[in-house]
Design a protein around this motif. Structure first.
Motif, short mmCIF file in Angstrom:
data_model
loop_
_atom_site.label_atom_id
_atom_site.label_comp_id
_atom_site.label_asym_id
_atom_site.label_seq_id
_atom_site.Cartn_x
_atom_site.Cartn_y
_atom_site.Cartn_z
N CYS A 157 5.61 8.05 4.07
CA CYS A 157 5.22 6.75 4.65
C CYS A 157 6.36 6.14 5.46
O CYS A 157 6.32 4.94 5.77
CB CYS A 157 4.82 5.78 3.55
N TRP A 209 8.18 8.51 -0.93
CA TRP A 209 8.08 7.43 0.05
C TRP A 209 8.24 7.91 1.49
O TRP A 209 7.76 7.28 2.43
CB TRP A 209 9.13 6.34 -0.24
N CYS A 230 -4.93 -5.60 -2.05
CA CYS A 230 -4.15 -4.37 -1.94
C CYS A 230 -4.09 -3.61 -3.26
O CYS A 230 -4.08 -2.37 -3.27
CB CYS A 230 -2.72 -4.68 -1.48
N LYS A 252 2.45 1.71 -3.45
CA LYS A 252 1.44 2.20 -4.39
C LYS A 252 1.21 3.69 -4.19
O LYS A 252 1.19 4.48 -5.15
CB LYS A 252 0.14 1.42 -4.20
N LYS A 253 1.09 4.10 -2.95
CA LYS A 253 0.87 5.51 -2.63
C LYS A 253 2.06 6.36 -3.07
O LYS A 253 1.89 7.44 -3.65
CB LYS A 253 0.64 5.66 -1.12
N SER A 254 3.27 5.85 -2.84
CA SER A 254 4.48 6.60 -3.20
C SER A 254 4.63 6.73 -4.72
O SER A 254 4.99 7.79 -5.23
CB SER A 254 5.72 5.91 -2.61
N GLN A 298 0.82 -1.21 0.00
CA GLN A 298 0.00 0.00 0.00
C GLN A 298 0.86 1.26 0.00
O GLN A 298 0.54 2.24 -0.69
CB GLN A 298 -0.95 -0.03 1.20
N CYS A 299 1.96 1.25 0.74
CA CYS A 299 2.84 2.42 0.79
C CYS A 299 3.62 2.58 -0.52
O CYS A 299 3.85 3.71 -0.97
CB CYS A 299 3.79 2.33 1.98
N GLU A 359 2.21 6.57 -6.96
CA GLU A 359 1.15 7.45 -7.46
C GLU A 359 1.45 8.91 -7.17
O GLU A 359 0.97 9.81 -7.88
CB GLU A 359 -0.19 7.04 -6.86
N ALA A 360 2.28 9.16 -6.13
CA ALA A 360 2.65 10.54 -5.79
C ALA A 360 3.86 11.02 -6.57
O ALA A 360 4.36 12.12 -6.34
CB ALA A 360 2.92 10.65 -4.29
#
Length: 373
Positions: free
Chosen positions: A231, A228, A303, A217-219, A214-215, A221-222
């Motif tokens: 997170c 990173w 996820c 993916k978030k990183s 999840q982290c 996408e950012a």
């Protein structure tokens, strides 16, 4: 079945300064770290601790020669606690120092592993989000004199305290973040699949895997890069949870196949794992497509918002966005190395291979290397 226990006390802080004040660091403490880490986090506090900077004894991952030189340098020092601040190299060295007697060398410890006793209390403060070894009983040393990278495992090497400090990741370069977080992800997967796991160990393995994916993916996408770091606390916790998972259930064929790459070609440990991960998993799926690996796919699918059948492919694609997988030949590996590596893995890494999702023959290990080549 052995019981699941956590023998290391785990503490959490936002800053090193908070920890240092609580721990009352002083002249009887030996801080083992890199000089840059010392200058950034320890020196500004004017603590009267003793120090040992690991890079003065060699570069890269620990070798028997490097660790023997450190043991020699410490023979005349008198200290109580070891405060290890660093990544996998520092932590592996510190575990050895914690159990070494005044006259011991690395070979003595491997030869007498069943008799090891803790000589110094050990506190480990990780500065990467990968090894998880702050809560494991294993130190991995490249025994150059014997031509093999081997784990030394003893409960005497368990840290008394593992201290998770978020700001220790502040200056972590992206390459080290990527390789170390991949290492933690592999720890979570291998311990989840291990036949030697239990319901409790799999809780840690599962939560570590979910958090890392999840982290990531978030990183991504950012925009990647230092995204990173938003997170960082979660990556640090996930690394620790993965350590608790594999500390009980073990790592397996990915790590076993990665070790020769680090030993012979000095490819960073986390990256070595990445180079082998996909091809080991595909061999597992080819040989035994149904079983716990389907439970793993369900976790990944949830996820990443894909179907079970798409899960592993989606994970490989996400990993490539964190750090692009390259063929082994790009690192100078020769095709003639592959059968040698396969034979060495079967011969020297049974400690890891017993934790495989399914057992692999030497021929199958060679097929994995060929696929990665």
């Amino acid at each position: 079945m052995k019981g699941f226990t956590i023998k290391t006390e785990i503490e959490e802080y936002d800053t090193f300064e908070q920890y240092a004040a609580q721990a009352d660091l002083g002249p009887q403490d030996l801080v083992l770290c890199g000089e840059h880490t010392y200058d950034k986090y320890v020196a500004p506090l004017s603590l009267s601790v003793q120090t040992l900077f690991r890079e003065k004894y060699g570069k890269g991952e620990p070798t028997d020669g490097m660790v023997d030189a450190i043991l020699d340098a410490l023979r005349k020092k008198e200290f109580n606690r070891i405060i290890a601040i660093g990544g996998g190299t520092v932590v592996d060295i510190a575990k050895v120092v914690a159990v070494a007697g005044k006259e011991d060398k690395v070979d003595d410890l491997y030869d007498n592993v069943d008799k090891l006793k803790k000589v110094h209390p050990l506190v480990i403060i990780p500065t990467t989000c990968g090894t998880g070894s702050e809560v494991t009983n294993i130190s991995v040393i490249n025994r150059v004199s014997k031509g093999v990278k081997m784990g030394l495992a003893s409960n005497a090497m368990l840290a008394d305290k593992a201290v998770m400090i978020t700001n220790m990741l502040d200056s972590l370069p992206y390459k080290i973040f990527s390789t170390s977080s991949i290492d933690a992800m592999v720890h979570s997967v291998e311990s989840f699949l291990s036949p030697n796991g239990c319901s409790i160990s799999r809780i840690f393995s599962t939560e570590a895997l979910k958090t890392i994916i999840q982290c990531w993916k978030k990183s991504v996408e950012a925009g990647g890069g230092d995204a990173w770091k938003t997170c960082a606390a979660d990556f640090l916790k996930a690394s620790n949870w993965a350590g608790l998972g594999f500390g009980y259930a073990g790592c397996a064929a990915v790590h076993a196949c990665a070790y020769p790459l680090g030993s012979v070609y000095h490819i960073p440990h986390g990256q070595s794992n990445q180079l082998m991960f996909k091809d080991v998993m595909e061999k597992y799926k080819q040989i035994q497509p149904t079983g716990r690996i389907n439970d793993l796919e369900d976790i990944i699918a949830e996820c990443l918002g894909v179907t079970q059948s798409e899960a592993l492919t989606a994970l490989y694609e996400l990993m490539d966005k964190v750090l692009k997988k390259e063929p082994l030949r790009n690192f100078g590996v020769k095709e003639s190395d592959l059968p040698v590596f396969a034979g060495d893995v079967i011969k020297t890494q049974q400690r890891l291979l017993k934790n495989n999702y399914i057992q692999l023959s030497e021929e199958q290990v060679l097929e994995i290397y060929k696929a990665a080549y």
